[in-house]
Design a protein around this motif. Sequence first.
Motif, PDB file in Angstrom:
ATOM      1  N   ASP A 277      24.456  48.465  21.342  1.00 36.85           N
ATOM      2  CA  ASP A 277      24.853  47.653  22.455  1.00 36.85           C
ATOM      3  C   ASP A 277      25.211  46.529  22.031  1.00 36.85           C
ATOM      4  N   ARG A 278      24.778  45.686  20.964  1.00 36.93           N
ATOM      5  CA  ARG A 278      25.122  44.432  20.339  1.00 36.93           C
ATOM      6  C   ARG A 278      26.425  44.914  19.678  1.00 36.93           C
ATOM      7  N   ASN A 279      26.778  45.766  19.169  1.00 34.02           N
ATOM      8  CA  ASN A 279      28.014  46.190  18.461  1.00 34.02           C
ATOM      9  C   ASN A 279      29.064  46.078  19.403  1.00 34.02           C
ATOM     10  N   GLU A 280      28.719  46.683  20.594  1.00 32.75           N
ATOM     11  CA  GLU A 280      29.459  47.068  21.738  1.00 32.75           C
ATOM     12  C   GLU A 280      30.106  45.699  22.132  1.00 32.75           C
ATOM     13  N   ARG A 281      29.214  44.823  22.411  1.00 36.82           N
ATOM     14  CA  ARG A 281      29.460  43.374  22.900  1.00 36.82           C
ATOM     15  C   ARG A 281      30.172  42.591  21.884  1.00 36.82           C
ATOM     16  N   ASP A 282      29.667  42.848  20.701  1.00 36.43           N
ATOM     17  CA  ASP A 282      30.428  42.040  19.523  1.00 36.43           C
ATOM     18  C   ASP A 282      32.199  42.762  19.624  1.00 36.43           C
ATOM     19  N   LEU A 283      32.228  43.875  19.676  1.00 40.34           N
ATOM     20  CA  LEU A 283      33.713  44.400  19.561  1.00 40.34           C
ATOM     21  C   LEU A 283      34.505  43.935  20.738  1.00 40.34           C
ATOM     22  N   GLN A 284      33.841  43.953  21.953  1.00 40.47           N
ATOM     23  CA  GLN A 284      34.461  43.393  23.228  1.00 40.47           C
ATOM     24  C   GLN A 284      34.876  41.839  23.108  1.00 40.47           C
ATOM     25  N   GLN A 285      33.895  40.967  22.412  1.00 44.59           N
ATOM     26  CA  GLN A 285      34.098  39.846  22.215  1.00 44.59           C
ATOM     27  C   GLN A 285      35.239  39.533  21.227  1.00 44.59           C
ATOM     28  N   LEU A 286      35.393  40.624  20.209  1.00 41.79           N
ATOM     29  CA  LEU A 286      36.477  40.194  19.308  1.00 41.79           C
ATOM     30  C   LEU A 286      37.849  40.822  19.794  1.00 41.79           C
ATOM     31  N   ARG A 287      37.619  41.771  20.644  1.00 39.38           N
ATOM     32  CA  ARG A 287      39.153  42.167  21.202  1.00 39.38           C
ATOM     33  C   ARG A 287      39.587  40.930  22.056  1.00 39.38           C
ATOM     34  N   GLN A 288      38.700  40.249  22.799  1.00 39.45           N
ATOM     35  CA  GLN A 288      39.278  39.294  23.719  1.00 39.45           C
ATOM     36  C   GLN A 288      39.669  38.053  22.786  1.00 39.45           C
ATOM     37  N   ASP A 289      38.980  37.717  21.874  1.00 40.80           N
ATOM     38  CA  ASP A 289      39.521  36.721  21.006  1.00 40.80           C
ATOM     39  C   ASP A 289      40.625  36.832  20.190  1.00 40.80           C
TER      40      ASP A 289
ATOM     41  N   GLU B  77      42.987  39.183  21.413  1.00 41.24           N
ATOM     42  CA  GLU B  77      44.231  38.891  22.554  1.00 41.24           C
ATOM     43  C   GLU B  77      44.394  37.547  22.884  1.00 41.24           C
ATOM     44  N   LYS B  78      43.254  36.819  23.047  1.00 44.70           N
ATOM     45  CA  LYS B  78      43.522  35.403  22.960  1.00 44.70           C
ATOM     46  C   LYS B  78      44.509  34.663  21.972  1.00 44.70           C
ATOM     47  N   ASP B  79      44.236  35.094  20.890  1.00 42.61           N
ATOM     48  CA  ASP B  79      45.058  34.590  19.865  1.00 42.61           C
ATOM     49  C   ASP B  79      46.380  35.082  19.455  1.00 42.61           C
ATOM     50  N   LEU B  80      46.557  36.136  19.778  1.00 41.10           N
ATOM     51  CA  LEU B  80      47.859  36.855  19.937  1.00 41.10           C
ATOM     52  C   LEU B  80      48.851  36.280  21.059  1.00 41.10           C
ATOM     53  N   SER B  81      48.219  35.973  22.293  1.00 37.57           N
ATOM     54  CA  SER B  81      49.100  35.112  23.270  1.00 37.57           C
ATOM     55  C   SER B  81      49.299  33.815  22.856  1.00 37.57           C
ATOM     56  N   GLU B  82      48.434  33.151  21.951  1.00 37.01           N
ATOM     57  CA  GLU B  82      48.681  31.705  21.609  1.00 37.01           C
ATOM     58  C   GLU B  82      49.849  32.109  20.489  1.00 37.01           C
ATOM     59  N   LEU B  83      49.915  32.980  19.696  1.00 36.56           N
ATOM     60  CA  LEU B  83      50.570  33.197  18.692  1.00 36.56           C
ATOM     61  C   LEU B  83      52.044  33.557  19.179  1.00 36.56           C
ATOM     62  N   ARG B  84      52.216  34.371  20.558  1.00 32.24           N
ATOM     63  CA  ARG B  84      53.464  34.660  21.213  1.00 32.24           C
ATOM     64  C   ARG B  84      53.861  33.568  21.686  1.00 32.24           C
ATOM     65  N   ALA B  85      53.166  32.643  22.153  1.00 32.60           N
ATOM     66  CA  ALA B  85      53.759  31.171  22.846  1.00 32.60           C
ATOM     67  C   ALA B  85      54.256  30.502  21.799  1.00 32.60           C
ATOM     68  N   ASP B  86      53.532  30.315  20.586  1.00 33.35           N
ATOM     69  CA  ASP B  86      53.984  29.467  19.409  1.00 33.35           C
ATOM     70  C   ASP B  86      55.391  29.979  18.971  1.00 33.35           C
ATOM     71  N   VAL B  87      55.581  31.423  19.005  1.00 33.38           N
ATOM     72  CA  VAL B  87      56.918  31.803  18.269  1.00 33.38           C
ATOM     73  C   VAL B  87      57.925  31.746  19.601  1.00 33.38           C
ATOM     74  N   GLU B  88      57.648  31.683  20.670  1.00 33.09           N
ATOM     75  CA  GLU B  88      58.660  31.328  21.918  1.00 33.09           C
ATOM     76  C   GLU B  88      59.084  30.007  21.981  1.00 33.09           C
ATOM     77  N   ALA B  89      58.083  29.107  21.484  1.00 29.42           N
ATOM     78  CA  ALA B  89      58.384  27.832  21.218  1.00 29.42           C
ATOM     79  C   ALA B  89      59.284  27.397  20.170  1.00 29.42           C
ATOM     80  N   LEU B  90      59.003  27.982  18.956  1.00 32.91           N
ATOM     81  CA  LEU B  90      59.783  27.785  17.783  1.00 32.91           C
ATOM     82  C   LEU B  90      61.215  28.446  17.963  1.00 32.91           C
ATOM     83  N   LYS B  91      61.391  29.422  18.670  1.00 30.47           N
ATOM     84  CA  LYS B  91      62.516  30.132  19.231  1.00 30.47           C
ATOM     85  C   LYS B  91      63.380  29.165  19.966  1.00 30.47           C
ATOM     86  N   LYS B  92      62.794  28.438  21.053  1.00 33.35           N
ATOM     87  CA  LYS B  92      63.479  27.395  21.745  1.00 33.35           C
ATOM     88  C   LYS B  92      63.877  26.193  21.042  1.00 33.35           C
ATOM     89  N   ASN B  93      63.143  25.675  20.057  1.00 35.13           N
ATOM     90  CA  ASN B  93      63.435  24.571  19.364  1.00 35.13           C
ATOM     91  C   ASN B  93      64.089  24.808  17.961  1.00 35.13           C
TER      92      ASN B  93
END
Length: 96
Positions: free
Chosen positions: A40-52, A54-70
Amino acid sequence: MTVPEASATVAVELERLRGTVSTGFAEVKGSLSVLVERSDRNERDLQQLRQDTEKDLSELRADVEALKKNRWPLATVGALTGIIGAAAGVLALLGR
C-alpha cells in the motif's frame, strides 16, 4: 499403557500440534500484514511520483513554449545583417 491413558497422550499431542499450527498461522498472518502495508505504501509513493512527474513535465513544456516564443527570429536577423552589410559596402564604394 491403557486405552484412556493412550487417548490422553494423543489428546495432549493434538493440542500441542494445534498450538504449533496456530502460532505458525499467526506468524504468517503478521508477515502478510506487513507485506500488504508495504505494498500500500509503495502504491501511494508511486502515485505521488506520477503526480510529481506530470507536474514537472507540464512545467517543462510551459518553459519550452516560453522559450520558443522568446527566441530570436534568426532568418530576419540574418536578412537584416545582410542588407546592412550590403549598404555599408555600397557606402564604402561611393565614399572613395
